[in-house]
Design a protein around this motif. Structure first.
Motif, PDB file in Angstrom:
ATOM      1  N   PHE A  40      -1.636   3.882 -17.736  1.00 23.20           N
ATOM      2  CA  PHE A  40      -2.279   3.167 -16.633  1.00 23.20           C
ATOM      3  C   PHE A  40      -2.026   1.663 -16.756  1.00 23.20           C
ATOM      4  O   PHE A  40      -1.690   0.997 -15.779  1.00 23.20           O
ATOM      5  N   ALA A  41      -2.158   1.131 -17.965  1.00 25.64           N
ATOM      6  CA  ALA A  41      -1.918  -0.297 -18.180  1.00 25.64           C
ATOM      7  C   ALA A  41      -0.476  -0.657 -17.829  1.00 25.64           C
ATOM      8  O   ALA A  41      -0.218  -1.687 -17.185  1.00 25.64           O
ATOM      9  N   ASP A  42       0.476   0.190 -18.213  1.00 28.43           N
ATOM     10  CA  ASP A  42       1.884  -0.036 -17.913  1.00 28.43           C
ATOM     11  C   ASP A  42       2.117  -0.031 -16.401  1.00 28.43           C
ATOM     12  O   ASP A  42       2.783  -0.907 -15.853  1.00 28.43           O
ATOM     13  N   ALA A  43       1.549   0.948 -15.707  1.00 27.81           N
ATOM     14  CA  ALA A  43       1.713   1.041 -14.250  1.00 27.81           C
ATOM     15  C   ALA A  43       1.043  -0.142 -13.555  1.00 27.81           C
ATOM     16  O   ALA A  43       1.581  -0.686 -12.585  1.00 27.81           O
ATOM     17  N   ARG A  44      -0.107  -0.564 -14.049  1.00 27.58           N
ATOM     18  CA  ARG A  44      -0.848  -1.675 -13.425  1.00 27.58           C
ATOM     19  C   ARG A  44      -0.039  -2.970 -13.519  1.00 27.58           C
ATOM     20  O   ARG A  44       0.058  -3.727 -12.547  1.00 27.58           O
TER      21      ARG A  44
ATOM     22  N   LEU B  23       0.890   4.445  -9.413  1.00 29.52           N
ATOM     23  CA  LEU B  23      -0.050   3.586  -8.694  1.00 29.52           C
ATOM     24  C   LEU B  23       0.591   3.087  -7.412  1.00 29.52           C
ATOM     25  O   LEU B  23       1.814   2.961  -7.335  1.00 29.52           O
ATOM     26  N   SER B  24      -0.245   2.758  -6.445  1.00 34.29           N
ATOM     27  CA  SER B  24       0.254   2.080  -5.253  1.00 34.29           C
ATOM     28  C   SER B  24       0.535   0.630  -5.643  1.00 34.29           C
ATOM     29  O   SER B  24       0.137   0.181  -6.720  1.00 34.29           O
ATOM     30  N   GLY B  25       1.185  -0.091  -4.761  1.00 31.02           N
ATOM     31  CA  GLY B  25       1.448  -1.505  -4.998  1.00 31.02           C
ATOM     32  C   GLY B  25       0.173  -2.322  -5.054  1.00 31.02           C
ATOM     33  O   GLY B  25       0.177  -3.460  -5.488  1.00 31.02           O
ATOM     34  N   LYS B  26      -0.933  -1.734  -4.634  1.00 26.22           N
ATOM     35  CA  LYS B  26      -2.233  -2.411  -4.688  1.00 26.22           C
ATOM     36  C   LYS B  26      -3.034  -1.985  -5.914  1.00 26.22           C
ATOM     37  O   LYS B  26      -4.183  -2.347  -6.064  1.00 26.22           O
ATOM     38  N   GLY B  27      -2.443  -1.160  -6.775  1.00 25.57           N
ATOM     39  CA  GLY B  27      -3.115  -0.767  -8.007  1.00 25.57           C
ATOM     40  C   GLY B  27      -3.989   0.462  -7.897  1.00 25.57           C
ATOM     41  O   GLY B  27      -4.731   0.776  -8.826  1.00 25.57           O
TER      42      GLY B  27
ATOM     43  N   ALA C  41       0.829  -1.202   0.000  1.00 25.26           N
ATOM     44  CA  ALA C  41       0.000   0.000   0.000  1.00 25.26           C
ATOM     45  C   ALA C  41       0.866   1.255   0.000  1.00 25.26           C
ATOM     46  O   ALA C  41       0.465   2.294  -0.520  1.00 25.26           O
ATOM     47  N   ASN C  42       2.086   1.147   0.554  1.00 23.21           N
ATOM     48  CA  ASN C  42       3.003   2.293   0.608  1.00 23.21           C
ATOM     49  C   ASN C  42       3.930   2.375  -0.600  1.00 23.21           C
ATOM     50  O   ASN C  42       4.602   3.385  -0.792  1.00 23.21           O
ATOM     51  N   LEU C  43       3.993   1.321  -1.402  1.00 26.97           N
ATOM     52  CA  LEU C  43       4.836   1.279  -2.589  1.00 26.97           C
ATOM     53  C   LEU C  43       4.229   2.126  -3.701  1.00 26.97           C
ATOM     54  O   LEU C  43       3.015   2.179  -3.848  1.00 26.97           O
ATOM     55  N   THR C  44       5.072   2.793  -4.481  1.00 24.73           N
ATOM     56  CA  THR C  44       4.598   3.540  -5.640  1.00 24.73           C
ATOM     57  C   THR C  44       5.352   3.061  -6.878  1.00 24.73           C
ATOM     58  O   THR C  44       6.577   2.985  -6.864  1.00 24.73           O
ATOM     59  N   VAL C  45       4.612   2.703  -7.927  1.00 29.30           N
ATOM     60  CA  VAL C  45       5.207   2.343  -9.213  1.00 29.30           C
ATOM     61  C   VAL C  45       4.670   3.319 -10.253  1.00 29.30           C
ATOM     62  O   VAL C  45       3.558   3.832 -10.117  1.00 29.30           O
ATOM     63  N   GLU C  46       5.487   3.589 -11.268  1.00 34.79           N
ATOM     64  CA  GLU C  46       5.081   4.556 -12.287  1.00 34.79           C
ATOM     65  C   GLU C  46       5.064   3.899 -13.655  1.00 34.79           C
ATOM     66  O   GLU C  46       6.015   3.219 -14.037  1.00 34.79           O
TER      67      GLU C  46
END
Length: 107
Positions: A75-79, A43-47, A26-31
């Motif tokens: 969005f698809a890439d981040a997901r 996005l968070s690690g939970k999408g 929940a604290n992770l961020t991916v771009e």
């Protein structure tokens, strides 16, 4: 009976660890990005979507359709990255054993 108690203790420890991983995700961020970085979505690690960044040159009236497509692609890439990060964290907890999503231990 001793082995069953040990197994239940291990299952309980694994569940606690999985809950820790869920909090960490929940604290992770991916771009994710598209259009060579013109559109970025975090996005968070939970999408869950955290932010959208759009290069100002895409805000021209004639570029709206392309902008919409780029947002979907980012969005698809981040997901995909978010799901991969979550799967990797769960593999660490389960020792490589792939458990069904949402499985809670002990049974």
């Amino acid at each position: 009976m001793k082995n069953l108690a040990g197994l239940m203790k291990q299952a309980s420890q694994m569940q606690a660890r999985m809950e820790e991983v869920q909090t960490s995700l929940a604290n992770l961020t991916v771009e994710g990005q598209s259009g060579a970085g013109l559109v970025k979505i975090a996005l968070s690690g939970k999408g869950e979507m955290r932010s959208v960044t759009i290069d100002p040159k895409l805000a021209e009236p004639g570029e709206v359709e392309m902008l919409q497509d780029l947002i979907l692609a980012a969005f698809a890439d981040a997901r995909v990255k978010s799901e991969a990060a979550a799967a990797e964290e769960m593999r660490k907890v389960t020792g490589g054993l792939d458990l069904p999503a949402g499985l809670k231990l002990p049974f």
